[in-house]
Design an enzyme around this catalytic site. Structure first.
Site, PDB file in Angstrom:
ATOM      1  N   THR A   8      -7.785  11.850  28.851  1.00  0.00           N
ATOM      2  CA  THR A   8      -6.464  11.645  28.254  1.00  0.00           C
ATOM      3  C   THR A   8      -6.466  10.528  27.212  1.00  0.00           C
ATOM      4  O   THR A   8      -5.778  10.607  26.190  1.00  0.00           O
ATOM      5  CB  THR A   8      -5.446  11.334  29.372  1.00  0.00           C
ATOM      6  N   THR A  84      -9.112  10.235  33.783  1.00  0.00           N
ATOM      7  CA  THR A  84      -8.837   9.542  35.047  1.00  0.00           C
ATOM      8  C   THR A  84      -8.950  10.475  36.253  1.00  0.00           C
ATOM      9  O   THR A  84      -9.064  10.004  37.375  1.00  0.00           O
ATOM     10  CB  THR A  84      -7.432   8.918  35.038  1.00  0.00           C
ATOM     11  N   ASP A  85      -8.916  11.792  36.006  1.00  0.00           N
ATOM     12  CA  ASP A  85      -8.938  12.733  37.137  1.00  0.00           C
ATOM     13  C   ASP A  85     -10.162  12.555  38.030  1.00  0.00           C
ATOM     14  O   ASP A  85     -10.099  12.811  39.233  1.00  0.00           O
ATOM     15  CB  ASP A  85      -8.897  14.185  36.634  1.00  0.00           C
TER      16      ASP A  85
HETATM   17  N1  ASP Z   1      -5.084  13.317  33.359  1.00  0.00           N
HETATM   18  C1  ASP Z   1      -6.423  13.128  33.047  1.00  0.00           C
HETATM   19  C2  ASP Z   1      -6.687  11.770  32.401  1.00  0.00           C
HETATM   20  O1  ASP Z   1      -5.999  10.882  32.760  1.00  0.00           O
HETATM   21  C3  ASP Z   1      -7.078  14.205  32.315  1.00  0.00           C
HETATM   22  C4  ASP Z   1      -8.545  14.044  32.469  1.00  0.00           C
HETATM   23  O2  ASP Z   1      -8.994  13.582  33.498  1.00  0.00           O
HETATM   24  O3  ASP Z   1      -9.264  14.373  31.524  1.00  0.00           O
HETATM   25  O4  ASP Z   1      -7.535  11.546  31.600  1.00  0.00           O
END
Ligand code: ASP
Length: 344
Positions: A8, A84-85
């Site tokens: 993200t 973050t995933d």
């Molecule tokens: N929501 C996720 C992030 O915070 C998407 C990912 O992991 O690419 O990056």
């Protein structure tokens, strides 16, 4: 050194169909107010540009090799930007194979750069500051978001959208950033690592099965039959339905089976309950306690201990040692391939 993997923090709108990773590590660094004046010499490298969900173990092992080269060339600390995933898993995998004292800091963003209040630049500035700080040496790999510094072995993503999504439910953060400066309050007393060069690749196939209310366990033999190792995310301190017991005993006679808790915090018990399917019962049938490790981190530790020892008994011995939080009790058994760091 700032190394970009995507996520993200690097996402923008491209065709009106939602954000996707497009920005390079250079773009991310250039967008941080104050970084150019921070007195830190920052080099950049874009290694991948993927959502966190599509990063692979091989991506992280290649990243670890790249980091080893840069550290040998004199880089003082590294920052990884990524989705973050999967940070709670990638950071722990890096932590397990990072043997030197130099800091590795993983960060990302919960709000993409097109949104008001995007948190990427603040997280990146904080992460670079931590990576350049002598205070972060010997901590292994840490995760820095929202001005908190978390141990990779303990951090969890506990909210799907909040900018305060990252927490260390057992033990709390190692420290914080205050007025932009790292303050380490809780330094772990024990850390164990494995030499990256010892790992057989690809990593063995280790799965997680969650204990759920009313499940008769009929799928367990099928699942265990396709795996090199299994992690059970049990109820509470490590409990399963009594119908699971013989399936798990059978699985544990063939592959390492680790018993973790599905609760998200705390330790698995080892000596409290005595009913069929209790932690005592399961450990007496050959399962291995995960200790402080949640099921996701237990899975990674089992993968790397299997990959480096190549045997059921070796993996169990190394897992038991490396999941400790301090050096007691002393271990006996086969010579261990891991290296211990005791900081206190
Ligand atoms: N929501 C996720 C992030 O915070 C998407 C990912 O992991 O690419 O990056």
């Amino acid at each position: 050194m700032v190394i970009g993997l995507g996520g993200t923090i690097a996402m923008t709108q491209t065709g009106g169909g939602g954000v996707t990773p497009t920005l390079s590590a250079r773009d991310l660094v250039d967008a941080v107010p104050g970084l150019a004046d921070a007195g830190i010499d920052v080099n950049v490298l874009s290694l991948r540009n993927r959502p966190g969900a599509s990063l692979t173990s091989e991506d992280i092992l290649e990243l670890a090799e790249t980091l080893t080269e840069h550290f040998a060339d004199g880089v003082a600390g590294a920052v990884i930007t990524q989705g973050t995933d999967t940070i709670e898993e990638t950071a722990y995998l890096l932590d397990l194979i990072h043997t030197g004292p130099k800091p590795i800091v993983v960060t990302g963003a919960m709000r993409n750069p097109t949104l008001a209040g995007a948190d990427g630049p603040a997280n990146l500035l904080a992460a670079v500051t931590v990576a350049a700080s002598p205070q972060a040496r010997e901590l292994g790999c840490v995760v820095v978001l929202a001005d908190e510094i978390h141990a990779a072995a303990r951090v969890r993503k506990r909210h799907s959208m909040s900018t305060a999504a990252f927490v260390s439910p057992t033990g709390g953060p190692l420290g914080y950033l205050a007025e932009g400066q790292p303050r380490i309050l809780n330094r772990p007393s024990y850390r164990a690592t494995l030499d990256l060069r010892l790992l057989r690749r690809p990593l063995p196939r280790v799965g997680i099965h969650i204990a759920t209310f009313g499940d008769d366990g009929a799928l367990l033999p099928i699942l265990a039959g396709g795996l090199d190792g299994l992690v059970i995310a049990g109820f509470g301190v490590g409990h399963v339905p009594d119908t699971w017991v013989t399936h798990l005993e059978d699985a544990a006679s063939r592959i390492p089976v680790v018993l973790a808790s599905r609760t998200g915090a705390g330790f698995t018990a080892t000596s409290t309950y005595g009913f069929p399917g209790s932690e005592r019962d399961l450990l007496s049938r050959g399962l291995v306690p995960a200790g402080i490790l949640d099921p996701y981190k237990a899975r990674l530790l089992l993968q790397v201990t299997l990959a480096s020892t190549g045997s059921h008994a070796g993996a169990v011995a190394a897992f038991t040692a490396m999941s400790r939080t301090d050096r007691t009790p002393p271990l006996t058994g086969p010579a261990a391939p891991y290296r211990e760091t005791v900081t206190r």
